[in-house]
Design a protein around this motif. Structure first.
Motif, short mmCIF file in Angstrom:
data_model
loop_
_atom_site.label_atom_id
_atom_site.label_comp_id
_atom_site.label_asym_id
_atom_site.label_seq_id
_atom_site.Cartn_x
_atom_site.Cartn_y
_atom_site.Cartn_z
N VAL A 30 10.67 5.50 -6.08
CA VAL A 30 9.42 6.28 -6.09
C VAL A 30 9.23 7.20 -4.89
O VAL A 30 8.45 8.15 -4.97
CB VAL A 30 8.16 5.37 -6.23
CG1 VAL A 30 8.14 4.68 -7.57
CG2 VAL A 30 8.07 4.36 -5.11
N GLY A 31 9.93 6.94 -3.80
CA GLY A 31 9.80 7.80 -2.63
C GLY A 31 8.48 7.61 -1.89
O GLY A 31 7.79 6.61 -2.09
N GLY A 32 8.12 8.58 -1.06
CA GLY A 32 6.91 8.48 -0.27
C GLY A 32 6.96 7.30 0.69
O GLY A 32 8.02 6.90 1.14
N MET A 33 5.78 6.77 0.98
CA MET A 33 5.69 5.67 1.94
C MET A 33 5.09 4.44 1.26
O MET A 33 4.38 4.56 0.25
CB MET A 33 4.79 6.06 3.12
CG MET A 33 5.43 6.93 4.16
SD MET A 33 5.65 8.65 3.65
CE MET A 33 3.99 9.28 3.75
N ARG A 34 5.35 3.30 1.86
CA ARG A 34 4.69 2.06 1.42
C ARG A 34 4.58 1.15 2.63
O ARG A 34 5.58 0.88 3.30
CB ARG A 34 5.50 1.37 0.33
CG ARG A 34 4.97 -0.04 -0.02
CD ARG A 34 5.77 -0.70 -1.12
NE ARG A 34 7.20 -0.66 -0.87
CZ ARG A 34 8.12 -1.25 -1.61
NH1 ARG A 34 7.76 -1.91 -2.71
NH2 ARG A 34 9.40 -1.17 -1.31
N ALA A 35 3.37 0.69 2.88
CA ALA A 35 3.17 -0.30 3.94
C ALA A 35 2.90 -1.65 3.27
O ALA A 35 1.91 -1.80 2.55
CB ALA A 35 1.99 0.09 4.81
N SER A 36 3.80 -2.59 3.47
CA SER A 36 3.55 -3.94 2.95
C SER A 36 2.90 -4.73 4.07
O SER A 36 3.43 -4.81 5.18
CB SER A 36 4.85 -4.58 2.49
OG SER A 36 5.35 -3.85 1.38
N ILE A 37 1.72 -5.24 3.78
CA ILE A 37 0.90 -5.89 4.82
C ILE A 37 0.62 -7.33 4.40
O ILE A 37 -0.52 -7.71 4.15
CB ILE A 37 -0.38 -5.07 5.11
CG1 ILE A 37 -1.13 -4.71 3.82
CG2 ILE A 37 0.00 -3.78 5.83
CD1 ILE A 37 -2.47 -3.97 4.08
N TYR A 38 1.69 -8.10 4.32
CA TYR A 38 1.60 -9.48 3.87
C TYR A 38 0.85 -10.34 4.87
O TYR A 38 0.48 -9.89 5.96
CB TYR A 38 3.03 -10.03 3.66
CG TYR A 38 3.81 -9.33 2.57
CD1 TYR A 38 3.37 -9.34 1.25
CD2 TYR A 38 5.00 -8.67 2.85
CE1 TYR A 38 4.10 -8.72 0.24
CE2 TYR A 38 5.74 -8.04 1.86
CZ TYR A 38 5.28 -8.07 0.55
OH TYR A 38 6.01 -7.45 -0.44
N ASN A 39 0.69 -11.64 4.50
CA ASN A 39 -0.02 -12.60 5.35
C ASN A 39 0.36 -12.52 6.83
O ASN A 39 -0.49 -12.62 7.71
CB ASN A 39 0.28 -14.03 4.87
CG ASN A 39 -0.52 -14.42 3.64
OD1 ASN A 39 -1.58 -13.86 3.37
ND2 ASN A 39 -0.01 -15.39 2.89
N VAL A 72 0.84 -1.20 0.00
CA VAL A 72 0.00 0.00 0.00
C VAL A 72 0.88 1.25 0.00
O VAL A 72 1.36 1.69 1.05
CB VAL A 72 -0.93 0.02 1.24
CG1 VAL A 72 -1.84 1.24 1.22
CG2 VAL A 72 -1.74 -1.27 1.34
N PRO A 73 1.11 1.83 -1.17
CA PRO A 73 1.91 3.05 -1.22
C PRO A 73 1.05 4.28 -0.91
O PRO A 73 -0.12 4.32 -1.28
CB PRO A 73 2.43 3.11 -2.66
CG PRO A 73 1.63 2.13 -3.44
CD PRO A 73 0.72 1.37 -2.51
N PHE A 74 1.62 5.25 -0.22
CA PHE A 74 0.89 6.50 0.06
C PHE A 74 1.88 7.64 0.25
O PHE A 74 3.08 7.42 0.46
CB PHE A 74 -0.04 6.34 1.28
CG PHE A 74 0.63 5.88 2.55
CD1 PHE A 74 0.81 4.52 2.81
CD2 PHE A 74 1.07 6.79 3.51
CE1 PHE A 74 1.42 4.08 3.98
CE2 PHE A 74 1.68 6.36 4.68
CZ PHE A 74 1.86 5.01 4.92
N VAL A 75 1.37 8.84 0.16
CA VAL A 75 2.22 10.04 0.26
C VAL A 75 1.49 11.15 1.01
O VAL A 75 0.27 11.09 1.19
CB VAL A 75 2.57 10.60 -1.15
CG1 VAL A 75 3.47 9.65 -1.93
CG2 VAL A 75 1.30 10.91 -1.96
#
Ligand SMILES: *Cc1c(COP(=O)(O)O)cnc(C)c1O
Length: 360
Positions: free
Chosen positions: A329-338, A298-301
């Motif tokens: 790409v910069g910004g933020m990313r939350a990886s929310i795997y299993n 989930v990328p967000f900025v």
């Protein structure tokens, strides 16, 4: 024990139960008096480990008997070459380029034959999945290639492309086992372990048996021929034994959790919590079109690089780590795997909401 919530895209969070079990078995694997790391890959014990892992994966994904499961090395990136070397009989392949990984696969494909980019979302920095219902698929294409979940950009194919009868090859590295899939839609599936299933160093390849052939491109290294690994139960040479062992534990964990339908529900619930917040926030926003959103990455900025940096740093101080976006790409990313618990996403959303109030 001070465990953090790890939102890394990979190597990524693993289930604590799996880590604990591995720790318990570290010095003495089930009475063998040694660790799996020290064990012969030709031993009966390791044979059981790899065969159980294969069977559990087969059960989890409902993999039909006319498919083979391989554990190979070289990362998902090595598969960008292995796929054309093994499948390009006409030396023609069609690629759908929806992110960096698909682009790299496409570029690698060009080394071995005529690789065509038949669709792309690069015009809008890969923020969407193009319409793939009627693409100019080549009559003599050996396969159509996709990256099903775009780890860096946070998009996902929710509908598979119409391949017009051609074999579909999918890089599922970052969505593997996140939800049920119909394996019969694919000729070949690639999954690098370090995103959703285990430690780096193992790649799972699921391949329809009729595609495992001897007539690969000339100069294909023995180690890159799927047939080499299929003929030897992935034990042609020393496999990434410890990695396979951990993947096997994750497969068991997924079965204990209730399987992939349950995982999908859990994953959708986590993703919804975060996306709902992003959609109402005045400071943060998601970067991809809604219909194509990934439930894994989930990328967000925010609108300010400075604020992004401040957020990432303060989140880390609060035990929410690895929230930077990909370096390209910069910004933020939350990886929310299993393996990311709901509580981890709850804590993240709470932190974002507090941060928004304090910095408004
Ligand atoms: C991480 C990733 C890769 C590259 O994996 P390596 O194991 O580093 O080669 C390829 N495809 C996808 C979708 C990924 O997320």
């Amino acid at each position: 024990m001070a465990r953090v919530y790890n939102f890394s895209a990979g190597p990524a969070v693993l289930p604590e139960e799996v880590l604990q079990e591995a720790a318990d078995e570290m010095m003495d694997y089930r009475g063998c008096g040694l660790s799996v790391m020290e064990m012969s890959h030709r031993s009966k014990t390791f044979d059981d480990i790899i065969n159980t892992a294969k069977q559990d994966l087969k059960d989890l994904m409902n993999i039909p008997d006319d498919y083979e499961i391989l554990f190979v090395q070289g990362g998902a990136s090595q598969q960008f070459a292995a796929v054309p070397m093994n499948l390009m009989r006409n030396r023609v392949a069609d690629y759908i380029v929806t992110g960096q990984w698909a682009k790299k696969a496409y570029q690698e494909g060009q080394i071995y034959g005529d690789a065509y980019k038949i669709a792309s979302s690069e015009d809008k920095t890969f923020s969407y999945i193009p319409d793939c219902s009627d693409l100019p698929i080549h009559d003599n294409a050996d396969y159509v290639y996709i990256c099903e979940n775009n780890t860096i950009y946070g998009t996902k194919f929710w509908k598979l492309p119409n391949t017009k009868g051609k074999i579909l090859v999918s890089d599922m590295s970052s969505c593997f086992l996140s939800q049920p899939v119909d394996v019969t839609n694919y000729g070949l599936i690639i999954a690098g372990a370090q995103k959703n299933i285990g430690p780096a160093g193992v790649v799972v390849v699921i391949i329809r048996k009729d595609l495992i052939r001897d007539d690969v491109l000339p100069c294909t290294p023995t180690m890159l021929k799927y047939k080499t690994h299929a003929d030897n139960n992935s034990l042609y040479n020393t496999p990434p034994a410890y990695g396979i062992y951990i993947c096997g534990k994750v497969f068991k964990w997924l079965k204990d959790m209730g399987g992939l339908t349950v995982m999908q529900e859990r994953n959708e619930k986590k993703a919804k919590l975060l996306y709902d917040y992003l959609d109402k926030s005045k400071m943060f926003r998601g970067t991809v079109v809604k219909e194509d959103r990934s439930i894994m990455n989930v990328p967000f900025v925010t609108d300010s690089d400075e604020l992004n940096k401040k957020f990432i740093a303060e989140a880390a101080q609060n035990g929410l780590v690895q929230l930077s976006g990909h370096r390209t790409v910069g910004g933020m990313r939350a990886s929310i795997y299993n393996a990311m618990p709901y509580a981890g996403v709850e804590k993240l959303v709470k932190f974002m909401s507090d941060f928004e109030k304090e910095n408004a």
